[in-house]
Design an enzyme around this catalytic site. Structure first.
Site, PDB file in Angstrom:
ATOM      1  N   GLU A 129     -21.041 -17.237  -4.575  1.00 53.85           N
ATOM      2  CA  GLU A 129     -20.221 -16.541  -5.570  1.00 53.85           C
ATOM      3  C   GLU A 129     -20.585 -16.859  -7.025  1.00 53.85           C
ATOM      4  N   HIS A 141     -16.939 -23.013 -18.719  1.00 45.51           N
ATOM      5  CA  HIS A 141     -16.836 -23.662 -17.410  1.00 45.51           C
ATOM      6  C   HIS A 141     -16.456 -25.144 -17.483  1.00 45.51           C
ATOM      7  N   GLN A 156     -19.060  -9.749  -1.751  1.00 44.31           N
ATOM      8  CA  GLN A 156     -19.126 -10.816  -0.746  1.00 44.31           C
ATOM      9  C   GLN A 156     -19.100 -10.231   0.663  1.00 44.31           C
ATOM     10  N   ASP A 187     -18.607 -20.862  -2.784  1.00 46.33           N
ATOM     11  CA  ASP A 187     -18.362 -20.701  -4.221  1.00 46.33           C
ATOM     12  C   ASP A 187     -18.634 -22.055  -4.870  1.00 46.33           C
ATOM     13  N   ASP A 237     -16.250 -10.478 -13.736  1.00 40.53           N
ATOM     14  CA  ASP A 237     -15.811 -11.858 -13.845  1.00 40.53           C
ATOM     15  C   ASP A 237     -15.805 -12.289 -15.314  1.00 40.53           C
ATOM     16  N   ASN A 238     -16.878 -11.971 -16.010  1.00 39.99           N
ATOM     17  CA  ASN A 238     -17.039 -12.502 -17.365  1.00 39.99           C
ATOM     18  C   ASN A 238     -16.273 -11.682 -18.400  1.00 39.99           C
ATOM     19  N   ASN A 260     -23.443 -13.485  -7.314  1.00 43.58           N
ATOM     20  CA  ASN A 260     -23.113 -13.644  -8.729  1.00 43.58           C
ATOM     21  C   ASN A 260     -23.853 -12.658  -9.623  1.00 43.58           C
ATOM     22  N   SER A 266      -7.110 -25.575  -7.201  1.00 44.57           N
ATOM     23  CA  SER A 266      -6.956 -24.125  -7.357  1.00 44.57           C
ATOM     24  C   SER A 266      -6.159 -23.442  -6.249  1.00 44.57           C
ATOM     25  N   SER A 312     -10.718 -24.727   0.313  1.00 43.51           N
ATOM     26  CA  SER A 312     -10.850 -24.351  -1.095  1.00 43.51           C
ATOM     27  C   SER A 312     -12.099 -24.996  -1.667  1.00 43.51           C
ATOM     28  N   HIS A 318     -11.902 -20.793  -3.694  1.00 43.31           N
ATOM     29  CA  HIS A 318     -10.508 -20.968  -4.145  1.00 43.31           C
ATOM     30  C   HIS A 318      -9.515 -20.238  -3.229  1.00 43.31           C
ATOM     31  N   SER A 370     -15.622  -8.484  -7.204  1.00 46.33           N
ATOM     32  CA  SER A 370     -16.438  -9.621  -6.743  1.00 46.33           C
ATOM     33  C   SER A 370     -16.468  -9.697  -5.227  1.00 46.33           C
ATOM     34  N   CYS A 418     -11.933 -12.065 -18.188  1.00 42.52           N
ATOM     35  CA  CYS A 418     -11.488 -12.901 -19.311  1.00 42.52           C
ATOM     36  C   CYS A 418     -10.712 -12.076 -20.332  1.00 42.52           C
ATOM     37  N   HIS A 446      -8.258 -14.314 -13.024  1.00 46.46           N
ATOM     38  CA  HIS A 446      -8.535 -12.881 -13.071  1.00 46.46           C
ATOM     39  C   HIS A 446      -7.525 -12.083 -12.256  1.00 46.46           C
ATOM     40  N   LYS A 460     -20.078  -7.913  -9.999  1.00 45.58           N
ATOM     41  CA  LYS A 460     -19.473  -9.246  -9.944  1.00 45.58           C
ATOM     42  C   LYS A 460     -19.470  -9.842 -11.339  1.00 45.58           C
TER      43      LYS A 460
HETATM   44  P1  NAD Z   1     -23.432 -16.552 -22.044  1.00 44.49           P
HETATM   45  O1  NAD Z   1     -24.623 -17.422 -21.972  1.00 44.49           O
HETATM   46  O2  NAD Z   1     -23.568 -15.075 -21.856  1.00 44.49           O
HETATM   47  O3  NAD Z   1     -22.685 -16.761 -23.459  1.00 44.49           O
HETATM   48  C1  NAD Z   1     -22.548 -17.974 -24.123  1.00 44.49           C
HETATM   49  C2  NAD Z   1     -22.846 -17.704 -25.599  1.00 44.49           C
HETATM   50  O4  NAD Z   1     -22.568 -18.881 -26.336  1.00 44.49           O
HETATM   51  C3  NAD Z   1     -24.322 -17.361 -25.834  1.00 44.49           C
HETATM   52  O5  NAD Z   1     -24.418 -16.114 -26.475  1.00 44.49           O
HETATM   53  C4  NAD Z   1     -24.831 -18.504 -26.702  1.00 44.49           C
HETATM   54  O6  NAD Z   1     -25.783 -18.068 -27.642  1.00 44.49           O
HETATM   55  C5  NAD Z   1     -23.550 -18.987 -27.368  1.00 44.49           C
HETATM   56  N1  NAD Z   1     -23.613 -20.376 -27.827  1.00 44.49           N
HETATM   57  C6  NAD Z   1     -24.253 -21.440 -27.283  1.00 44.49           C
HETATM   58  N2  NAD Z   1     -24.091 -22.537 -28.026  1.00 44.49           N
HETATM   59  C7  NAD Z   1     -23.307 -22.174 -29.062  1.00 44.49           C
HETATM   60  C8  NAD Z   1     -22.778 -22.871 -30.183  1.00 44.49           C
HETATM   61  N3  NAD Z   1     -23.049 -24.149 -30.396  1.00 44.49           N
HETATM   62  N4  NAD Z   1     -21.995 -22.183 -31.036  1.00 44.49           N
HETATM   63  C9  NAD Z   1     -21.732 -20.872 -30.853  1.00 44.49           C
HETATM   64  N5  NAD Z   1     -22.225 -20.155 -29.828  1.00 44.49           N
HETATM   65  C10 NAD Z   1     -22.998 -20.808 -28.938  1.00 44.49           C
HETATM   66  O7  NAD Z   1     -22.379 -17.123 -20.981  1.00 44.49           O
HETATM   67  P2  NAD Z   1     -21.054 -16.395 -20.475  1.00 44.49           P
HETATM   68  O8  NAD Z   1     -21.343 -15.636 -19.239  1.00 44.49           O
HETATM   69  O9  NAD Z   1     -20.384 -15.710 -21.601  1.00 44.49           O
HETATM   70  O10 NAD Z   1     -20.208 -17.683 -20.021  1.00 44.49           O
HETATM   71  C11 NAD Z   1     -19.752 -18.638 -20.962  1.00 44.49           C
HETATM   72  C12 NAD Z   1     -18.983 -19.741 -20.233  1.00 44.49           C
HETATM   73  O11 NAD Z   1     -17.821 -19.196 -19.605  1.00 44.49           O
HETATM   74  C13 NAD Z   1     -19.777 -20.400 -19.117  1.00 44.49           C
HETATM   75  O12 NAD Z   1     -19.472 -21.766 -19.095  1.00 44.49           O
HETATM   76  C14 NAD Z   1     -19.250 -19.723 -17.859  1.00 44.49           C
HETATM   77  O13 NAD Z   1     -19.402 -20.511 -16.712  1.00 44.49           O
HETATM   78  C15 NAD Z   1     -17.794 -19.555 -18.214  1.00 44.49           C
HETATM   79  N6  NAD Z   1     -17.042 -18.523 -17.465  1.00 44.49           N
HETATM   80  C16 NAD Z   1     -15.689 -18.682 -17.430  1.00 44.49           C
HETATM   81  C17 NAD Z   1     -14.909 -17.758 -16.763  1.00 44.49           C
HETATM   82  C18 NAD Z   1     -13.433 -17.960 -16.701  1.00 44.49           C
HETATM   83  O14 NAD Z   1     -12.730 -17.232 -15.978  1.00 44.49           O
HETATM   84  N7  NAD Z   1     -12.883 -18.880 -17.441  1.00 44.49           N
HETATM   85  C19 NAD Z   1     -15.482 -16.637 -16.138  1.00 44.49           C
HETATM   86  C20 NAD Z   1     -16.870 -16.488 -16.227  1.00 44.49           C
HETATM   87  C21 NAD Z   1     -17.636 -17.435 -16.889  1.00 44.49           C
HETATM   88  N1  9W4 Z   2      -8.236 -22.598 -10.652  1.00 44.51           N
HETATM   89  C1  9W4 Z   2      -7.568 -23.751 -11.111  1.00 44.51           C
HETATM   90  C2  9W4 Z   2      -6.173 -23.727 -11.084  1.00 44.51           C
HETATM   91  C3  9W4 Z   2      -5.422 -24.791 -11.534  1.00 44.51           C
HETATM   92  C4  9W4 Z   2      -6.074 -25.906 -12.028  1.00 44.51           C
HETATM   93  C5  9W4 Z   2      -6.604 -31.432 -13.925  1.00 44.51           C
HETATM   94  C6  9W4 Z   2      -4.333 -30.914 -13.528  1.00 44.51           C
HETATM   95  C7  9W4 Z   2     -11.181 -20.418 -10.403  1.00 44.51           C
HETATM   96  C8  9W4 Z   2     -11.495 -19.125  -9.973  1.00 44.51           C
HETATM   97  C9  9W4 Z   2     -10.621 -18.414  -9.229  1.00 44.51           C
HETATM   98  O1  9W4 Z   2     -10.410 -23.117 -10.914  1.00 44.51           O
HETATM   99  C10 9W4 Z   2      -9.567 -22.332 -10.577  1.00 44.51           C
HETATM  100  N2  9W4 Z   2      -5.479 -27.038 -12.498  1.00 44.51           N
HETATM  101  C11 9W4 Z   2      -6.335 -27.928 -12.902  1.00 44.51           C
HETATM  102  S1  9W4 Z   2      -7.976 -27.381 -12.681  1.00 44.51           S
HETATM  103  C12 9W4 Z   2      -7.439 -25.925 -12.036  1.00 44.51           C
HETATM  104  C13 9W4 Z   2      -8.222 -24.850 -11.570  1.00 44.51           C
HETATM  105  N3  9W4 Z   2      -5.997 -29.129 -13.411  1.00 44.51           N
HETATM  106  C14 9W4 Z   2      -6.992 -29.994 -13.978  1.00 44.51           C
HETATM  107  O2  9W4 Z   2      -5.264 -31.646 -14.294  1.00 44.51           O
HETATM  108  C15 9W4 Z   2      -4.596 -29.457 -13.588  1.00 44.51           C
HETATM  109  C16 9W4 Z   2      -9.943 -20.970 -10.077  1.00 44.51           C
HETATM  110  C17 9W4 Z   2     -10.952 -17.023  -8.792  1.00 44.51           C
HETATM  111  N4  9W4 Z   2      -9.731 -16.210  -8.809  1.00 44.51           N
HETATM  112  C18 9W4 Z   2      -9.118 -15.733  -9.926  1.00 44.51           C
HETATM  113  O3  9W4 Z   2      -9.508 -15.912 -11.069  1.00 44.51           O
HETATM  114  C19 9W4 Z   2      -7.982 -15.011  -9.477  1.00 44.51           C
HETATM  115  N5  9W4 Z   2      -7.984 -15.102  -8.138  1.00 44.51           N
HETATM  116  C20 9W4 Z   2      -9.024 -15.828  -7.711  1.00 44.51           C
HETATM  117  O4  9W4 Z   2      -9.322 -16.107  -6.550  1.00 44.51           O
HETATM  118  C21 9W4 Z   2      -9.409 -18.966  -8.896  1.00 44.51           C
HETATM  119  C22 9W4 Z   2      -9.073 -20.254  -9.327  1.00 44.51           C
END
Ligand code: NAD
Ligand code: 9W4
Length: 510
Positions: A225, A370, A443, A163, A259-260, A250, A102, A97, A74, A439, A264, A431, A255
């Site tokens: 990543e 995800h 790298q 990534d 990230d998680n 990862n 992104s 990217s 990204h 993270s 979040c 983030h 990392k």
């Molecule tokens: P994880 O496996 O640690 O946690 C997921 C949890 O969901 C597990 O504890 C599992 O038991 C539970 N689960 C599964 N099915 C379920 C259901 N039907 N009802 C209720 N709970 C259920 O995974 P994680 O590391 O917490 O990641 C979760 C998601 O977030 C993944 O898709 C990951 O890629 C994504 N993620 C997003 C970001 C972000 O910035 N948005 C960052 C990191 C990870």
């Molecule tokens: N970003 C992103 C941004 C806008 C966006 C279809 C239109 C992930 C990790 C880091 O995925 C990322 N808009 C979308 S999808 C989408 C995705 N759409 C969907 O319709 C709009 C993304 C890592 N990171 C941070 O978290 C902070 N700095 C980083 O480098 C970045 C971006």
């Protein structure tokens, strides 16, 4: 050195040359955009102590001298700080990217111009070759990846920083089909995107039948990543097709936990607030999934004094939620009374159309997992009479006809964030820099390791040694004014570790 392939051919409908890419391809190199990007990079640098410490520590030694790094990650402000760190340590960098949406265009612009010390200007840019702009088509996206993999003199990278694994995939598929003598017919591809990859590879092969084999031989390794990319690498290792060493960044604690959980925790509330301006205190929020991401989300909302409920299928995570003071519920029991719903399961069909039909008026619904299939918006769209009204980018009101749950209404609405895609990225900027520093410091250490110690590595997937993971953490402590206690030799012996670390066994769960 390979000679540069030459052809006047352009790729699909991009109008972009298959080979002989321009020095960069970004959206806007206006002085205003560049200045905005540079200001944000400077602010981010202050919050990325790990990367800045590596610059100070290694700048004179230039451990990445001779490294030609292709990055596919990204193109954000934080990534610009990563790129400039790699360059400061001696590397030559080309970048694309890893996601069509992104790219932060001001980050790409400022990176192309280069830092003030480079003397670059929008008219005479002195930064690295960046191929990234927000809103790429899939054909443009894969063209950018190819452009980042090919140097003007025809050379390829000797390192990849990936990534999601797309740059690695292009090299592996290219080499595979070159060895097979032909590229499969794009009509046989499983999806539209892979058809584009096949068309790109066919065009390259038509022009140069040894391109990918030569390029792959020059690569010492890749650092990856994300989970998706790492899974792809392990699949290739199992199949015996991995062409070079790989470091799984990862799975470093500094990392994944950042990230998680911490990432979040910061960006969930950021996304909800930017999207809705709704008072969170006093509301009832349901977090579906209490893994790492769910734990961060629950803390995030509790920090705003929401009443947080959790759904789980795993008794261990459910018990953890209870021990952390959250009530574990079934969605069907609270769907009519909760105000906010966030999915974080990595599973699909968590919030169904039927659930959404039963929700309170103006309940907020979003996903931070995800994939975009945790909330069944496709199913909701099929419910007769449902109407979607866009309020602003990434915020939709879905108007749902009766039966709603309020008897005095014929219909009710719900507010859906980021079309069910990752709401912290769609509605906010993901983030914070400090999290990305953690993270990205992994790298840079992985790239230095692959560049300087590559003879230690086979064609396998490795994780960074715990000592380096600890080092990443150490580099971030100073910024937080933390004073780490040092073990005495006697204490170290007593707990069976060395004074310098590593301090935990490999299987330790943090
Ligand atoms: P994880 O496996 O640690 O946690 C997921 C949890 O969901 C597990 O504890 C599992 O038991 C539970 N689960 C599964 N099915 C379920 C259901 N039907 N009802 C209720 N709970 C259920 O995974 P994680 O590391 O917490 O990641 C979760 C998601 O977030 C993944 O898709 C990951 O890629 C994504 N993620 C997003 C970001 C972000 O910035 N948005 C960052 C990191 C990870
Ligand atoms: N970003 C992103 C941004 C806008 C966006 C279809 C239109 C992930 C990790 C880091 O995925 C990322 N808009 C979308 S999808 C989408 C995705 N759409 C969907 O319709 C709009 C993304 C890592 N990171 C941070 O978290 C902070 N700095 C980083 O480098 C970045 C971006």
């Amino acid at each position: 050195m390979a000679s540069p392939p030459t052809t006047s051919r352009t790729f699909l409908d991009t109008g972009l040359p298959l080979f002989g890419a321009p020095p960069y391809k970004v959206s806007d190199l206006s002085p205003e955009t560049v200045a905005f990007g540079r200001k944000e990079i400077e602010l981010a640098e202050h919050e990325m102590p790990g990367l800045m410490a590596l610059r100070r520590r290694h700048r004179d030694r230039k451990p990445l001298a001779g490294a030609r790094i292709t990055g596919s990650l990204h193109m954000t402000i934080q990534t610009a700080v990563l790129i400039e760190t790699l360059i400061d340590l001696g590397a030559e960098v080309r970048w694309a990217s890893c996601n069509v949406f992104s790219t932060q265009d001001h980050a790409a612009a400022a990176a192309v111009v280069g830092p003030p010390s480079s003397g670059g200007t929008p008219a005479v840019p002195k930064g690295p070759a960046i191929f990234a702009f927000k809103g790429e088509t899939l054909a443009e996206y894969w063209w950018c990846t190819l452009a980042a993999l090919t140097w003007p003199d025809g050379a390829g990278p000797n390192l990849i920083l990936d990534d999601g694994g797309d740059a690695t995939l292009l090299v592996h598929k290219g080499a595979e089909f070159e060895a097979a003598g032909s590229v499969p017919d794009p009509a046989t591809a499983e999806n539209e995107e892979f058809a584009i990859v096949l068309r790109l590879l066919a065009a390259v092969q038509e022009h140069d039948r040894t391109f990918w084999g030569t390029l792959a031989k020059g690569i010492k390794g890749v650092s990856e990543e994300t989970t998706t990319g790492v899974n792809r690498l392990y699949q290739m290792q199992r199949a015996g097709t991995l062409l070079f060493a790989a470091i799984d960044v990862n799975n470093s604690v500094t990392k994944s936990k950042f990230d998680n959980i911490y990432g979040c925790r910061h960006s969930l509330v950021d996304g909800i607030n930017r999207a809705t301006d709704v008072m969170l205190a006093g509301k009832v929020a349901v977090i579906c999934g209490y893994g790492d991401v769910g734990k961060g989300c629950a803390q995030s909302l509790r920090g705003q004094q929401c009443r947080v409920l959790v759904t789980e299928i795993d008794p261990i995570c459910a018990l953890q939620a209870c021990m952390d003071g959250y009530q574990v519920v079934r969605l069907e029991d609270v769907v009519e009374t909760a105000d906010i719903f966030v999915t974080a399961t990595g599973n699909f069909n968590i919030i169904t159309a039927e659930h959404m039909q039963r929700m309170k008026h103006n309940a907020i619904v979003g996903n931070i997992g995800h994939f975009d299939n945790e909330i069944d918006l496709a199913g909701l769209a099929k419910v007769p009479g449902v109407e979607r009204v866009n309020i602003k980018p990434q915020v939709d009101e879905w108007i749902i006809p009766a039966p709603g749950n309020a008897p005095d209404r014929k219909r009710h609405s719900i507010i859906v964030l980021a079309e069910g895609r990752l709401l912290n990225l769609g509605c906010a900027t993901g983030h914070p820099s400090f999290v990305m520093s953690s993270s990205f410091t992994n790298q840079v250490l992985a790239q230095i390791e692959l560049h300087t110690e590559h003879e230690k590595y086979e064609r396998q997937v490795y994780t960074l040694p715990k000592k380096l993971d600890e080092e990443v953490a150490r580099l971030h402590l100073e910024k937080l004014d933390a004073r780490l206690t040092e073990l005495t030799p006697q204490q170290a012996e007593y707990i069976g570790v060395s004074v310098e670390g590593p301090y935990k066994p490999v299987h330790y769960r943090y």
